[in-house]
Design a protein around this motif. Structure first.
Motif, PDB file in Angstrom:
ATOM      1  N   TYR A  51      11.855   5.441  -5.738  1.00 17.52           N
ATOM      2  CA  TYR A  51      11.761   4.926  -7.102  1.00 17.52           C
ATOM      3  C   TYR A  51      10.306   4.655  -7.468  1.00 17.52           C
ATOM      4  CZ  TYR A  51      12.941   2.259 -11.288  1.00 17.52           C
ATOM      5  OH  TYR A  51      13.038   1.825 -12.576  1.00 17.52           O
ATOM      6  N   ALA A  52       9.540   4.147  -6.505  1.00 15.02           N
ATOM      7  CA  ALA A  52       8.120   3.885  -6.753  1.00 15.02           C
ATOM      8  C   ALA A  52       7.364   5.180  -7.055  1.00 15.02           C
ATOM      9  CB  ALA A  52       7.500   3.183  -5.546  1.00 15.02           C
ATOM     10  N   SER A  53       7.802   6.271  -6.458  1.00 12.15           N
ATOM     11  CA  SER A  53       7.114   7.553  -6.681  1.00 12.15           C
ATOM     12  C   SER A  53       7.273   8.041  -8.114  1.00 12.15           C
ATOM     13  CB  SER A  53       7.643   8.610  -5.706  1.00 12.15           C
ATOM     14  OG  SER A  53       8.972   8.984  -6.034  1.00 12.15           O
ATOM     15  N   GLN A  54       8.241   7.483  -8.846  1.00 15.17           N
ATOM     16  CA  GLN A  54       8.480   7.900 -10.221  1.00 15.17           C
ATOM     17  C   GLN A  54       7.773   7.000 -11.237  1.00 15.17           C
ATOM     18  OE1 GLN A  54      10.169  10.823 -10.556  1.00 15.17           O
ATOM     19  NE2 GLN A  54      10.068  10.677  -8.322  1.00 15.17           N
ATOM     20  N   GLN A  55       7.024   5.993 -10.763  1.00 14.21           N
ATOM     21  CA  GLN A  55       6.340   5.084 -11.673  1.00 14.21           C
ATOM     22  C   GLN A  55       5.080   5.727 -12.244  1.00 14.21           C
ATOM     23  OE1 GLN A  55       8.004   2.217 -12.475  1.00 14.21           O
ATOM     24  NE2 GLN A  55       9.510   3.188 -11.123  1.00 14.21           N
ATOM     25  N   GLU A  56       4.630   5.182 -13.355  1.00 14.23           N
ATOM     26  CA  GLU A  56       3.489   5.759 -14.057  1.00 14.23           C
ATOM     27  C   GLU A  56       2.158   5.413 -13.416  1.00 14.23           C
ATOM     28  OE1 GLU A  56       3.852   4.404 -18.030  1.00 14.23           O
ATOM     29  OE2 GLU A  56       5.652   5.581 -18.472  1.00 14.23           O
ATOM     30  N   THR A  57       2.061   4.227 -12.811  1.00 17.41           N
ATOM     31  CA  THR A  57       0.797   3.795 -12.213  1.00 17.41           C
ATOM     32  C   THR A  57       1.016   3.300 -10.795  1.00 17.41           C
ATOM     33  OG1 THR A  57       0.976   1.493 -12.978  1.00 17.41           O
ATOM     34  CG2 THR A  57      -0.034   3.087 -14.502  1.00 17.41           C
ATOM     35  N   THR A 102       3.497   6.225  -5.439  1.00 12.61           N
ATOM     36  CA  THR A 102       3.284   6.543  -6.855  1.00 12.61           C
ATOM     37  C   THR A 102       2.252   7.653  -7.007  1.00 12.61           C
ATOM     38  OG1 THR A 102       3.783   4.248  -7.454  1.00 12.61           O
ATOM     39  CG2 THR A 102       2.675   5.602  -9.102  1.00 12.61           C
ATOM     40  N   LEU A 103       1.162   7.537  -6.277  1.00 16.56           N
ATOM     41  CA  LEU A 103       0.114   8.563  -6.351  1.00 16.56           C
ATOM     42  C   LEU A 103       0.637   9.914  -5.886  1.00 16.56           C
ATOM     43  CD1 LEU A 103      -2.930   6.496  -5.012  1.00 16.56           C
ATOM     44  CD2 LEU A 103      -2.448   7.136  -7.387  1.00 16.56           C
ATOM     45  N   LEU A 104       1.463   9.892  -4.834  1.00 20.55           N
ATOM     46  CA  LEU A 104       2.045  11.139  -4.341  1.00 20.55           C
ATOM     47  C   LEU A 104       3.013  11.716  -5.374  1.00 20.55           C
ATOM     48  CD1 LEU A 104       2.339  13.137  -1.980  1.00 20.55           C
ATOM     49  CD2 LEU A 104       4.189  11.696  -1.104  1.00 20.55           C
ATOM     50  N   GLY A 105       3.795  10.829  -5.977  1.00 19.38           N
ATOM     51  CA  GLY A 105       4.734  11.287  -6.991  1.00 19.38           C
ATOM     52  C   GLY A 105       4.040  11.911  -8.187  1.00 19.38           C
ATOM     53  N   LEU A 127       0.830  -1.210   0.000  1.00 21.03           N
ATOM     54  CA  LEU A 127       0.000   0.000   0.000  1.00 21.03           C
ATOM     55  C   LEU A 127       0.861   1.255   0.000  1.00 21.03           C
ATOM     56  CD1 LEU A 127      -2.817  -1.063   2.511  1.00 21.03           C
ATOM     57  CD2 LEU A 127      -2.970  -0.886   0.019  1.00 21.03           C
ATOM     58  N   MET A 128       1.991   1.199   0.709  1.00 22.96           N
ATOM     59  CA  MET A 128       2.922   2.329   0.688  1.00 22.96           C
ATOM     60  C   MET A 128       3.421   2.589  -0.738  1.00 22.96           C
ATOM     61  SD  MET A 128       5.463   1.908   3.941  1.00 22.96           S
ATOM     62  CE  MET A 128       4.868   1.709   5.613  1.00 22.96           C
ATOM     63  N   GLY A 129       3.723   1.501  -1.460  1.00 20.88           N
ATOM     64  CA  GLY A 129       4.213   1.652  -2.822  1.00 20.88           C
ATOM     65  C   GLY A 129       3.203   2.330  -3.716  1.00 20.88           C
TER      66      GLY A 129
END
Length: 277
Positions: free
Chosen positions: A199-205, A73-76, A67-69
């Protein structure tokens, strides 16, 4: 996101498990979760009560990390307009995590050495060994490390969670403790976990971000469960592996420093593209 990213996240979880801050206290956690006492630790073969407790514990923190991941991503995505700045600062933070993991902040003259490194980068630029862009990236990383160090974040990270082994908890309690573990053991797993979250914050979804943290959880959790299933063998492994703790710190720290530079310089994205991300 490539399979390499998921493998890297899994290896990050394994690195967290093998760190000298986590591995030595895993038996204490297993004993507390299952109520298995010292005399029962010598039981040979498969230990079902400890295995089940460890499995539920791992399920708890795996759900929380996943859930953090997704949340990262949503925050990023909400800071997508400032992505370049976020990536550069994030790279500096990852380098800070790497230096912490390697124990560099324990050196008495760290700040003098940090300024010396900055001077070295300037010298390399004037000698035309590195470009202006590379110089700015490296000095930016130094600046982020100096800023975080000045606010004593390294001292917060060095505070380790201690576990008193007494009593036991239910299987439901083991699951709930896993959830709490995800939020409460940051001094031990924070450097690697924080890197993967960045790194997860930079993902597209959100799914891609969640996948990264799920694989991180697997890397951290599978050895935990195996150790619970074969506790006596696991205790022997810890005794033998303890001689390599310093090497794990240094190698893991260097890898995080390298990853931080690649992230800040944008080369990590280029590598991911070449690998078919």
């Amino acid at each position: 996101m490539s399979d390499i990213s998921l493998i890297g996240a899994f290896l990050g979880g394994l690195l967290s498990f093998l760190s000298p801050c986590v591995l030595p206290i895993v038996p204490g956690y297993l004993s507390y979760l299952s109520g298995v006492g010292a005399s029962q630790k010598e039981t040979k073969g498969f230990n079902f009560p400890v295995f089940l407790s460890a499995l539920l514990f791992v399920m708890g923190f795996s759900i929380a990390f996943t859930l953090m991941g997704a949340g990262a991503t949503l925050l990023g995505q909400s800071f997508r307009d400032y992505q370049d700045l976020v990536v550069k600062v994030g790279g500096g933070v990852v380098v800070f995590f790497g230096l912490h993991f390697a124990g560099v902040f324990l050196r008495k003259n760290f700040l003098m050495e940090l300024f010396g490194v900055a001077a070295l980068f300037l010298s390399l630029y004037f000698l035309k060994v590195i470009s202006q862009e590379t110089l700015f990236t490296l000095l930016g990383i130094v600046g982020v490390v100096f800023f975080l160090y000045s606010f004593s974040l390294h001292e917060v990270l060095y505070r380790q969670m201690r576990v008193e082994v007494k009593g036991s908890t239910s299987f439901v309690g083991a699951f709930l403790m896993g959830l709490l573990f995800a939020f409460g053991w940051s001094p031990c797993i924070g450097p690697v976990l924080g890197t993967i979250l960045l790194y997860a914050s930079q993902q597209e979804t959100a799914l891609k971000g969640a996948s990264l943290l799920f694989f991180y959880s697997l890397g951290l959790g599978i050895p935990f469960v195996v150790g619970g299933a074969f506790l006596s063998i696991f205790l022997e492994f810890i005794k033998k592996f303890s001689r390599f703790f310093h090497a794990v710190e240094v190698i893991g720290g260097l890898l995080l420093v390298l990853l931080g530079y690649l992230l800040a310089s944008g080369k990590l994205a280029e590598i991911s593209t070449l690998l078919g991300a």
